[in-house]
Design a protein around this motif. Structure first.
Motif, PDB file in Angstrom:
ATOM      1  N   THR B 118       0.878  -1.157   0.229  1.00  0.00           N
ATOM      2  CA  THR B 118       0.106   0.142   0.109  1.00  0.00           C
ATOM      3  C   THR B 118       0.886   1.252  -0.061  1.00  0.00           C
ATOM      4  OG1 THR B 118       0.001  -0.132   2.481  1.00  0.00           O
ATOM      5  CG2 THR B 118      -1.829  -1.013   1.202  1.00  0.00           C
ATOM      6  N   SER B 119       0.418   2.451  -0.570  1.00  0.00           N
ATOM      7  CA  SER B 119       1.196   3.486  -0.832  1.00  0.00           C
ATOM      8  C   SER B 119       0.778   4.223   0.638  1.00  0.00           C
ATOM      9  CB  SER B 119       0.838   4.369  -1.902  1.00  0.00           C
ATOM     10  OG  SER B 119      -0.625   4.672  -1.582  1.00  0.00           O
ATOM     11  N   ASN B 217      -4.906   5.175   5.072  1.00  0.00           N
ATOM     12  CA  ASN B 217      -4.384   4.504   3.902  1.00  0.00           C
ATOM     13  C   ASN B 217      -5.434   3.889   2.980  1.00  0.00           C
ATOM     14  OD1 ASN B 217      -1.667   5.236   4.209  1.00  0.00           O
ATOM     15  ND2 ASN B 217      -1.070   3.601   5.396  1.00  0.00           N
ATOM     16  N   LEU B 220      -7.848   6.069   1.360  1.00  0.00           N
ATOM     17  CA  LEU B 220      -7.213   6.697   0.036  1.00  0.00           C
ATOM     18  C   LEU B 220      -7.222   5.605  -0.904  1.00  0.00           C
ATOM     19  CD1 LEU B 220      -5.606   9.194  -0.755  1.00  0.00           C
ATOM     20  CD2 LEU B 220      -3.726   8.053  -0.118  1.00  0.00           C
ATOM     21  N   ILE B 221      -7.201   4.575  -0.595  1.00  0.00           N
ATOM     22  CA  ILE B 221      -7.019   3.456  -1.673  1.00  0.00           C
ATOM     23  C   ILE B 221      -8.570   3.610  -2.462  1.00  0.00           C
ATOM     24  CG2 ILE B 221      -7.042   0.923  -2.051  1.00  0.00           C
ATOM     25  CD1 ILE B 221      -4.849   0.743  -0.044  1.00  0.00           C
ATOM     26  N   THR B 222      -9.376   3.482  -1.514  1.00  0.00           N
ATOM     27  CA  THR B 222     -10.939   3.316  -1.749  1.00  0.00           C
ATOM     28  C   THR B 222     -11.198   4.848  -2.629  1.00  0.00           C
ATOM     29  OG1 THR B 222     -11.487   2.406   0.416  1.00  0.00           O
ATOM     30  CG2 THR B 222     -13.076   3.371  -0.933  1.00  0.00           C
ATOM     31  N   ASN B 223     -10.925   5.731  -2.243  1.00  0.00           N
ATOM     32  CA  ASN B 223     -11.096   6.770  -3.270  1.00  0.00           C
ATOM     33  C   ASN B 223     -10.183   6.914  -4.521  1.00  0.00           C
ATOM     34  OD1 ASN B 223     -12.460   8.060  -1.381  1.00  0.00           O
ATOM     35  ND2 ASN B 223     -10.949   9.059  -0.239  1.00  0.00           N
ATOM     36  N   LYS B 224      -9.283   6.328  -4.555  1.00  0.00           N
ATOM     37  CA  LYS B 224      -8.546   5.864  -5.851  1.00  0.00           C
ATOM     38  C   LYS B 224      -9.230   5.179  -6.945  1.00  0.00           C
ATOM     39  CE  LYS B 224      -3.677   6.713  -5.081  1.00  0.00           C
ATOM     40  NZ  LYS B 224      -2.473   6.139  -4.720  1.00  0.00           N
ATOM     41  N   ILE B 225     -10.064   4.091  -6.191  1.00  0.00           N
ATOM     42  CA  ILE B 225     -10.727   3.133  -6.939  1.00  0.00           C
ATOM     43  C   ILE B 225     -11.932   3.406  -7.622  1.00  0.00           C
ATOM     44  CG2 ILE B 225     -11.903   0.798  -6.995  1.00  0.00           C
ATOM     45  CD1 ILE B 225      -9.881  -0.187  -4.548  1.00  0.00           C
ATOM     46  N   ASN B 226     -12.715   4.207  -6.573  1.00  0.00           N
ATOM     47  CA  ASN B 226     -13.972   4.745  -6.666  1.00  0.00           C
ATOM     48  C   ASN B 226     -14.216   6.268  -5.967  1.00  0.00           C
ATOM     49  OD1 ASN B 226     -16.451   5.901  -7.267  1.00  0.00           O
ATOM     50  ND2 ASN B 226     -17.523   3.807  -6.804  1.00  0.00           N
ATOM     51  N   ASN B 227     -13.842   7.478  -6.759  1.00  0.00           N
ATOM     52  CA  ASN B 227     -13.941   8.678  -5.834  1.00  0.00           C
ATOM     53  C   ASN B 227     -15.353   9.169  -5.624  1.00  0.00           C
ATOM     54  OD1 ASN B 227     -14.572   9.447  -8.412  1.00  0.00           O
ATOM     55  ND2 ASN B 227     -13.066  10.752  -8.663  1.00  0.00           N
ATOM     56  N   TRP B 233     -14.943   9.108   1.738  1.00  0.00           N
ATOM     57  CA  TRP B 233     -14.307  10.699   1.952  1.00  0.00           C
ATOM     58  C   TRP B 233     -14.303  11.218   3.266  1.00  0.00           C
ATOM     59  CZ3 TRP B 233     -11.014  12.738  -1.297  1.00  0.00           C
ATOM     60  CH2 TRP B 233     -11.241  12.560  -2.460  1.00  0.00           C
TER      61      TRP B 233
END
Lengths: 271, 278
Positions: B118-119, B217, B220-227, B233
């Protein structure tokens, strides 16, 4: 008593040509009437043909018996194969002339040409089983018909003889060709039942149901001679069972098994 | 002369002759049908036997593993390792057998791997030591767990207590606890299917456990997949506040509100600004 019934029924189907046993069927009656009308016309020859057992001999006999009182008509059921005998018989029957020695065609033709007709009606000569006559004799018969002092009804099987008759010189002399055929299923049923009822065999007439008539028709194809032989054998077998093993038969209906046994005996079934 | 007895015999023969073609046809058809059925049965049996011959080694291993002796089980597992030709030790698992139940625990290495994948915006303290919950002194059996594409074979290696009869079903008690153990299963599933619902769940779970860096983290991953997921958020912003990044949280919320006009986000923003949410 029951054996008498079967015996009488059996004898009805004896294969003999007897006008008393003649059964009138609609189709045959129409043909018979048209033949009777044709005879009155100035013709040379009528051809009556059909398979063996289709009733040609019976037909000729019936016609002979009906017309003999009104005109000179001669029926030769058995063919006279010897030419000299043939002409001698004709000479005797037509003109009352007897010949002790030989009589050839030329001599007979001279006799015919000298003789005049007795009245307007020309003598009718019916020749049955004409397929047995030689080709030469048939040619001579043709020449005799050309004299217009006699006319012929020739009855024969549908064989190679038809080729001779089909030849042009013969063809033009044939006024009419009549074909006799086997009976249809319905006609066969009427034939069997009428024959039995004519001989007062009502019980046995009622034994012939649709199923048994169908079986008989399949075996005989409507041929009168084969039918007579088959039914004669059927009643013969019934007579045997009545005397030896009455439990094997019922009087309500003709057994299919006995029909098949009869067909094996008469050669209609190859077992 | 009419010989009726002879005629009867001939009639019998005639009837047999008539039936003969039908008998021949019926017999031929029966033979053909039986041959076809026999042929297809053979093919089915051959296929079945081929399938069975592919599994014998694994079945044997399972039997061996059922022994209580640790040394024997280790030998078996090494054999399995050789058979499967895997060297990925990070995938090892400890399988502990108890009398009536067994609990699967991921190893520490697996956890580390997840964290590195994970980033990260914040360093994660990886000093958490996982202790296997050994209730009794039972043999610890290690089995090799391959990558997800070979997961089917893992199921074959599951171990049963030898005292338990084969016909009995193993009872697995699922205890819902607020521990990392529950999350790891979900993380594993998320790694397979990358579902935003799972990553959101993980984020919420970590937030509940007050591990705000991890919740941040995963949000953030979730937002990247579906914002477009509002809840993601919200968790993201809350995590930022908890990590003492209030300004960033406010800015994020404001941008999200401009984009989506979310009432929930507006409420949270007001709370953060007013100081009600800390």
């Amino acid at each position: 008593m029951e054996s008498n019934i079967y015996e009488n029924s059996r004898d009805v189907f004896l294969d003999i040509v007897n006008t008393k046993d003649y059964i009138e069927l609609d189709r045959i009656s129409i043909i018979y009437q048209s033949l009777k009308d044709s005879i009155k016309k100035p013709l040379k020859m009528i051809l009556l043909y059909g398979k063996p057992g289709t009733g040609k001999s019976m037909f000729l006999l019936k016609l002979y018996q009906n017309l003999q009182s009104s005109q000179s008509i001669y029926l030769y059921s058995t063919p006279i194969l010897d030419e000299s005998e043939f002409f001698k018989t004709l000479a005797q029957d037509l003109y009352g002339m007897e010949y002790s020695g030989e009589l050839n065609f030329t001599q007979f033709m001279k006799v015919v040409e000298k003789k005049e007709l007795n009245g307007p009606i020309v003598p009718l000569i019916m020749l049955d089983e004409a397929q047995l006559y030689s080709t030469n004799l048939m040619e001579k018969i043709r020449l005799l018909s050309d004299t217009r002092k006699m006319k012929f009804i020739i009855a024969l099987h549908k064989t190679e003889k038809e080729d001779l008759i089909a030849k042009e010189h013969f063809q033009t002399r044939i006024w009419e060709s009549i074909k006799l055929e086997n009976a249809s299923l319905a006609e066969l049923k009427i034939y069997i039942q009428k024959k039995l009822m004519k001989a007062n065999c009502l019980d046995t007439a009622s034994m012939f149901r649709v199923k048994s008539i169908n079986t008989i028709y399949k075996l005989t194809n409507g041929n009168y001679r084969d039918t007579n032989k088959l039914i004669y054998t059927i009643f013969d077998i019934y007579l045997y069972y009545i005397k030896n093993n009455p439990s094997r038969i019922t009087s309500s209906e003709i057994s299919n098994k006995i029909i098949e046994m009869s067909a094996i005996h008469t050669g209609l079934i190859d077992a | 002369m009419l010989n009726v007895n002879d005629l009867e015999l001939k009639h019998k023969r005639y009837k047999q002759k008539l039936r003969m073609p039908y008998i021949i046809i019926f017999t031929s058809l029966s033979i053909i049908i039986i041959s076809i059925v026999f042929f297809y049965n053979n093919i089915y049996l051959i296929k079945k036997s081929i399938l069975i011959t592919e599994k014998p080694i694994l079945v044997n291993k399972v039997k061996k593993i059922n022994k209580v002796d640790i040394n024997d089980t280790k030998k078996v597992i090494t054999n399995v390792l050789e058979h499967k030709k895997t060297t990925d030790t990070s995938q090892q698992k400890e399988i502990i057998i108890e009398n009536d139940k067994f609990i699967l625990l991921p190893s520490f290495n697996f956890l580390k791997k997840i964290q590195t994948d994970t980033s990260l915006y914040y360093k994660v303290n990886n000093n958490i030591e996982k202790k296997p919950t050994i209730k009794k002194e039972q043999p610890i059996i290690k089995t090799v767990v391959k990558k997800p594409k070979i997961e089917l074979q893992k199921e074959v290696v599951t171990i049963k207590n030898p005292e338990i009869e084969i016909e009995k079903k193993t009872i697995i008690n699922i205890e819902k606890r607020d521990t990392n153990d529950d999350i790891y299963h979900v993380i594993k599933r998320f790694k397979v299917n990358n579902s935003p619902a799972l990553s959101l769940f993980i984020a919420k779970k970590y937030y509940q456990l007050q591990e705000y860096d991890k919740s941040y983290n995963y949000a953030l991953i979730t937002n990247k997949i579906n914002n477009n997921i509002e809840a993601s958020w919200i968790i993201f912003s809350k995590s930022l506040v908890k990590l003492n990044k209030k300004d960033m949280a406010i800015k994020t919320l404001q941008e999200y509100i401009n984009h989506s006009h979310s009432s929930q986000a507006r409420l949270l923003l007001d709370e953060i600004i007013s100081g009600k949410f800390k």
